[in-house]
Design a protein around this motif. Structure first.
Motif, mmCIF file in Angstrom:
data_model
loop_
_atom_site.group_PDB
_atom_site.id
_atom_site.type_symbol
_atom_site.label_atom_id
_atom_site.label_comp_id
_atom_site.label_asym_id
_atom_site.label_seq_id
_atom_site.Cartn_x
_atom_site.Cartn_y
_atom_site.Cartn_z
ATOM 1 N N THR A 90 -9.157 4.837 0.042
ATOM 2 C CA THR A 90 -7.967 5.107 -0.756
ATOM 3 C C THR A 90 -8.002 4.193 -1.971
ATOM 4 O OG1 THR A 90 -6.726 5.623 1.252
ATOM 5 C CG2 THR A 90 -5.447 5.145 -0.733
ATOM 6 N N LEU A 91 -8.061 4.783 -3.164
ATOM 7 C CA LEU A 91 -8.094 3.971 -4.375
ATOM 8 C C LEU A 91 -6.713 3.360 -4.608
ATOM 9 C CD1 LEU A 91 -10.825 5.294 -4.688
ATOM 10 C CD2 LEU A 91 -10.335 5.650 -7.110
ATOM 11 N N ILE A 92 -6.669 2.054 -4.835
ATOM 12 C CA ILE A 92 -5.412 1.345 -5.061
ATOM 13 C C ILE A 92 -5.075 1.461 -6.549
ATOM 14 C CG2 ILE A 92 -4.224 -0.878 -4.922
ATOM 15 C CD1 ILE A 92 -4.872 0.412 -2.182
ATOM 16 N N PHE A 96 -5.291 12.653 1.488
ATOM 17 C CA PHE A 96 -4.349 11.894 0.669
ATOM 18 C C PHE A 96 -3.595 10.888 1.536
ATOM 19 C CE2 PHE A 96 -5.180 15.623 -1.797
ATOM 20 C CZ PHE A 96 -5.117 15.201 -3.112
ATOM 21 N N LYS A 97 -3.299 9.737 0.946
ATOM 22 C CA LYS A 97 -2.357 8.769 1.510
ATOM 23 C C LYS A 97 -1.145 8.827 0.591
ATOM 24 C CE LYS A 97 -0.531 5.054 3.455
ATOM 25 N NZ LYS A 97 0.128 5.127 4.762
ATOM 26 N N PRO A 144 -5.138 9.997 -3.597
ATOM 27 C CA PRO A 144 -6.237 10.663 -2.896
ATOM 28 C C PRO A 144 -7.138 9.685 -2.162
ATOM 29 C CG PRO A 144 -6.676 10.577 -5.246
ATOM 30 C CD PRO A 144 -5.302 10.020 -5.056
ATOM 31 N N GLN A 145 -7.820 10.213 -1.158
ATOM 32 C CA GLN A 145 -8.820 9.455 -0.407
ATOM 33 C C GLN A 145 -10.175 10.107 -0.648
ATOM 34 O OE1 GLN A 145 -6.651 9.869 3.377
ATOM 35 N NE2 GLN A 145 -6.324 7.656 3.322
ATOM 36 N N PHE A 146 -11.199 9.281 -0.841
ATOM 37 C CA PHE A 146 -12.513 9.769 -1.239
ATOM 38 C C PHE A 146 -13.598 9.292 -0.290
ATOM 39 C CE2 PHE A 146 -10.006 9.331 -5.106
ATOM 40 C CZ PHE A 146 -10.273 10.502 -5.807
ATOM 41 N N SER A 147 -14.556 10.148 -0.036
ATOM 42 C CA SER A 147 -15.794 9.698 0.605
ATOM 43 C C SER A 147 -16.841 9.507 -0.484
ATOM 44 C CB SER A 147 -16.287 10.705 1.645
ATOM 45 O OG SER A 147 -16.587 11.943 1.030
ATOM 46 N N ILE A 163 0.848 -1.210 0.000
ATOM 47 C CA ILE A 163 0.000 0.000 0.000
ATOM 48 C C ILE A 163 0.877 1.251 0.000
ATOM 49 C CG2 ILE A 163 -1.690 1.328 1.338
ATOM 50 C CD1 ILE A 163 -2.839 -1.367 2.317
ATOM 51 N N GLU A 164 1.929 1.238 0.828
ATOM 52 C CA GLU A 164 2.849 2.384 0.875
ATOM 53 C C GLU A 164 3.459 2.659 -0.497
ATOM 54 O OE1 GLU A 164 3.922 4.685 3.153
ATOM 55 O OE2 GLU A 164 2.272 3.971 4.407
ATOM 56 N N GLU A 165 3.907 1.598 -1.151
ATOM 57 C CA GLU A 165 4.609 1.765 -2.430
ATOM 58 C C GLU A 165 3.693 2.277 -3.530
ATOM 59 O OE1 GLU A 165 6.473 -1.981 -3.199
ATOM 60 O OE2 GLU A 165 7.950 -1.730 -1.588
#
Length: 612
Positions: free
Chosen positions: A361-363, A434-435, A439-442, A28-30
């Motif tokens: 968080t979209l991968i 953001f991660k 981006p992070q979404f609701s 996930i980090e990468e």
């Protein structure tokens, strides 16, 4: 006498598990740190593989794989645009129309209020991507709730009988596809996918037998259960209501160690009988708890080690939060992932957050993502009206994953490995953070799920908020709203909004008609100025109507939807209905109707014109 367990084996297992979790979190980090590079690679991979497919050639891509050419020549499309190609594949055309890999099956969407179900093409390797996303959930969760590998999950999971297209391809909901796949059925032992429900009970096509046997297995293993859930909040509440109705028979089975004769599926019987043993003490416990007048906290009473409830409670599912809190004694409500029939999208990296703060968080490896900015009628109304066809200028407004802006709302557009190119999923998302670079979404709502009589447009978020405001009138009478839906009744002149309400009457005092009329008015007062102008000035909209229906009506509605082929996993009460047989069913169970007693407030002024 059994041998003592080898503790070293468990220590090694724990170490292996810890290493696996670490690797998943590192992944996930990468991918979030290198989100744009990953997205470029994903697009290049999709376009390279499918360079010779008919659809890409038709639009003049000519084998190019760069982002700029792709955006310039490929149109942004809806389901209706690609339906002719999908119909060809469904009818047996095996040529490379959308994808170079063979289409292995169609995944059926949960459909629209009109009852139409969409067919989404998929390929074998998509199961690997779905499995990858599932494999991220528990490593994330274990950062917040340790020790989950020491027990089991009680999840109510269901399939439906699949159909076949004229060309012989399976057509089934995405979860049915996954549960029937070797990825699920033959999964290696993993403490995180150790469920109380044997595979045979999940794969049973009879929803009653499946629910009964899963509930029975969950009760038999009640002390091992550390987490409970279903796909949607409504599905989990349906399971609790099933228990409320069938606990005497379930406890009898536990007491005697014999399975109810109504469970006729041989494989289910065999699987359950391996778990079910005579246990009078447990039967007494179940009966004592279920006999109590109040079912408050029934989850923590029957499954005392439960740490959280794993269900979707975003969007319109949020109306179930009070009920879940009541049954669970306020356990955390966890939304772990975001997915659809078109594609699996992302995960919630803060799973213990409040339901109202859920972000995904979209991968970036799942698909190629683009985002169409959504503008809310200059802020006058929360209704989102997204056009079906985009202008050239609107197509140029689409931005990439790393270019979205904090606080902005977007419609999600995907390009998938399975043959969807710049496809409008229909979900409206808001950027919450953001991660790393991702981006992070609701989740805000599905687009165009609206009530409309004239020029008014009411989306499901606005409707839900209006209903939430109205139900406060019921509180003094110890009454609550258990379920609702709506439709735009244009048979009257002028047309008007109709809401079907199923009430839960806890107290002895009936709700006076004037209170329900006040509810009608409060809903109208909560709607946008275009609606209120239509009511007050234009007289183009009639008084809003609430039709109170008999208890159990929405269970009947779900049963009806399932009889038409809806998936018990994917079913969620539609907030807007247009399908005539559904409206007839609802109308046949109306007890009493109430209308708004007067017009809502509306004052002519600049706000109605949408000035900034």
């Amino acid at each position: 006498m059994p041998e003592a367990p080898n503790l070293e084996v468990f220590e090694v297992s724990d170490q292996i598990l810890e290493e696996k979790n670490k690797n998943k979190l590192q992944f996930i980090e990468e991918v979030t740190s290198n989100a744009d590079d990953v997205q470029r690679r994903v697009l290049d991979e999709i376009l390279s593989r499918n360079a010779d497919v008919e659809y890409l050639k038709r639009h003049g891509l000519q084998g190019r794989t760069d982002r700029e050419t792709f955006k310039h020549v490929m149109p942004v499309v809806t389901y209706e645009d690609i339906q002719p190609d999908i119909n060809r594949i469904a009818n047996g055309d095996k040529s490379q129309i959308l994808c170079s890999s063979p289409i292995s099956e169609f995944l059926t969407s949960s459909g629209t209020s009109g009852g139409e179900r969409k067919l989404m093409p998929t390929i074998e390797e998509e199961l690997d991507r779905r499995s990858l996303l599932y494999s991220l959930l528990m490593p994330v969760m274990s950062q917040f709730v340790p020790g989950l590998e020491k027990g089991k999950g009680m999840y109510f999971l269901f399939i439906k009988s699949e159909s076949k297209t004229p060309g012989g391809l399976p057509a089934r909901p995405v979860l049915t596809s996954y549960y029937k796949s070797p990825h699920f059925k033959n999964r290696p032992y993993d403490p995180y996918t150790n469920y109380t429900s044997p595979n045979q009970t999940i794969l049973c096509p009879d929803s009653y037998q499946s629910m009964y046997s899963q509930m029975l297995c969950g009760l038999c293993q009640h002390e091992e259960v550390l987490r409970v859930g279903a796909v949607f909040a409504s599905g989990f509440i349906r399971a609790i209501k099933f228990l409320e109705k069938h606990w005497p028979q379930l406890s009898y089975d536990i007491r005697t160690g014999t399975l109810n004769a109504e469970i006729t599926d041989i494989s289910v019987r065999e699987a359950v009988e391996e778990i079910l043993k005579p246990d009078p003490k447990l039967a007494d416990f179940v009966e004592t708890e279920c006999r109590k007048t109040s079912w408050q906290g029934i989850i923590t009473r029957l499954w005392p080690n439960t740490k959280y409830v794993d269900v979707i409670v975003t969007g319109t599912m949020s109306q179930y939060i009070p009920t879940l809190d009541y049954y669970s004694n306020g356990l955390p409500l966890v939304c772990t992932m975001y997915a659809s029939s078109e594609c699996y999208f992302g995960v919630n990296l803060s799973p213990l957050c409040k339901p109202s703060e859920v972000s995904y968080t979209l991968i970036p490896t799942m698909a190629y993502f683009e985002f169409l900015p959504v503008h809310r009628n200059s802020g006058v109304t929360s209704s989102i009206n997204l056009p079906k066809a985009l202008t050239e200028k609107e197509q140029q407004e689409l931005v990439d994953l790393v270019d979205v802006k904090l606080g902005q709302e977007y419609e999600l557009v995907v390009t998938t490995y399975a043959g969807l190119y710049r496809y409008r999923v229909g979900d409206v998302l808001r950027v919450t953070g953001f991660k790393n670079n991702a981006p992070q979404f609701s989740f805000i709502c599905r687009k165009n799920v609206v009530l409309s009589i004239d020029s008014d447009k009411t989306d499901e978020v606005e409707l839900h908020n209006a209903v939430k405001n109205a139900v406060t009138h019921l509180v003094p009478f110890d009454a609550s709203l258990s379920e609702y839906t709506s439709y735009a009744d244009t048979s009257s002149i002028p047309g008007h909004y109709v809401l079907f309400w199923e009430l839960c009457l806890n107290g002895g005092t009936p709700v006076p008609p004037s209170v329900l009329e006040d509810c009608c008015l409060t809903i109208e007062e909560s709607l946008n100025s275009v609606y209120r102008q239509g009511r007050v000035s234009d007289k183009s909209i009639g008084p809003l109507e609430i039709k109170v229906v008999e208890s159990g009506t929405f269970d009947k509605l779900m049963d009806y939807a399932i009889s038409l082929g809806a998936s018990i996993n994917q079913y969620k009460t539609p907030r807007c209905v247009k399908f005539a047989p559904i409206i007839e069913l609802l109308n046949s169970r109306v007890v009493k109707s109430y209308f708004s007693p007067k017009c809502p407030k509306w004052i002519p002024g600049h706000k109605q014109w949408g000035s900034n």
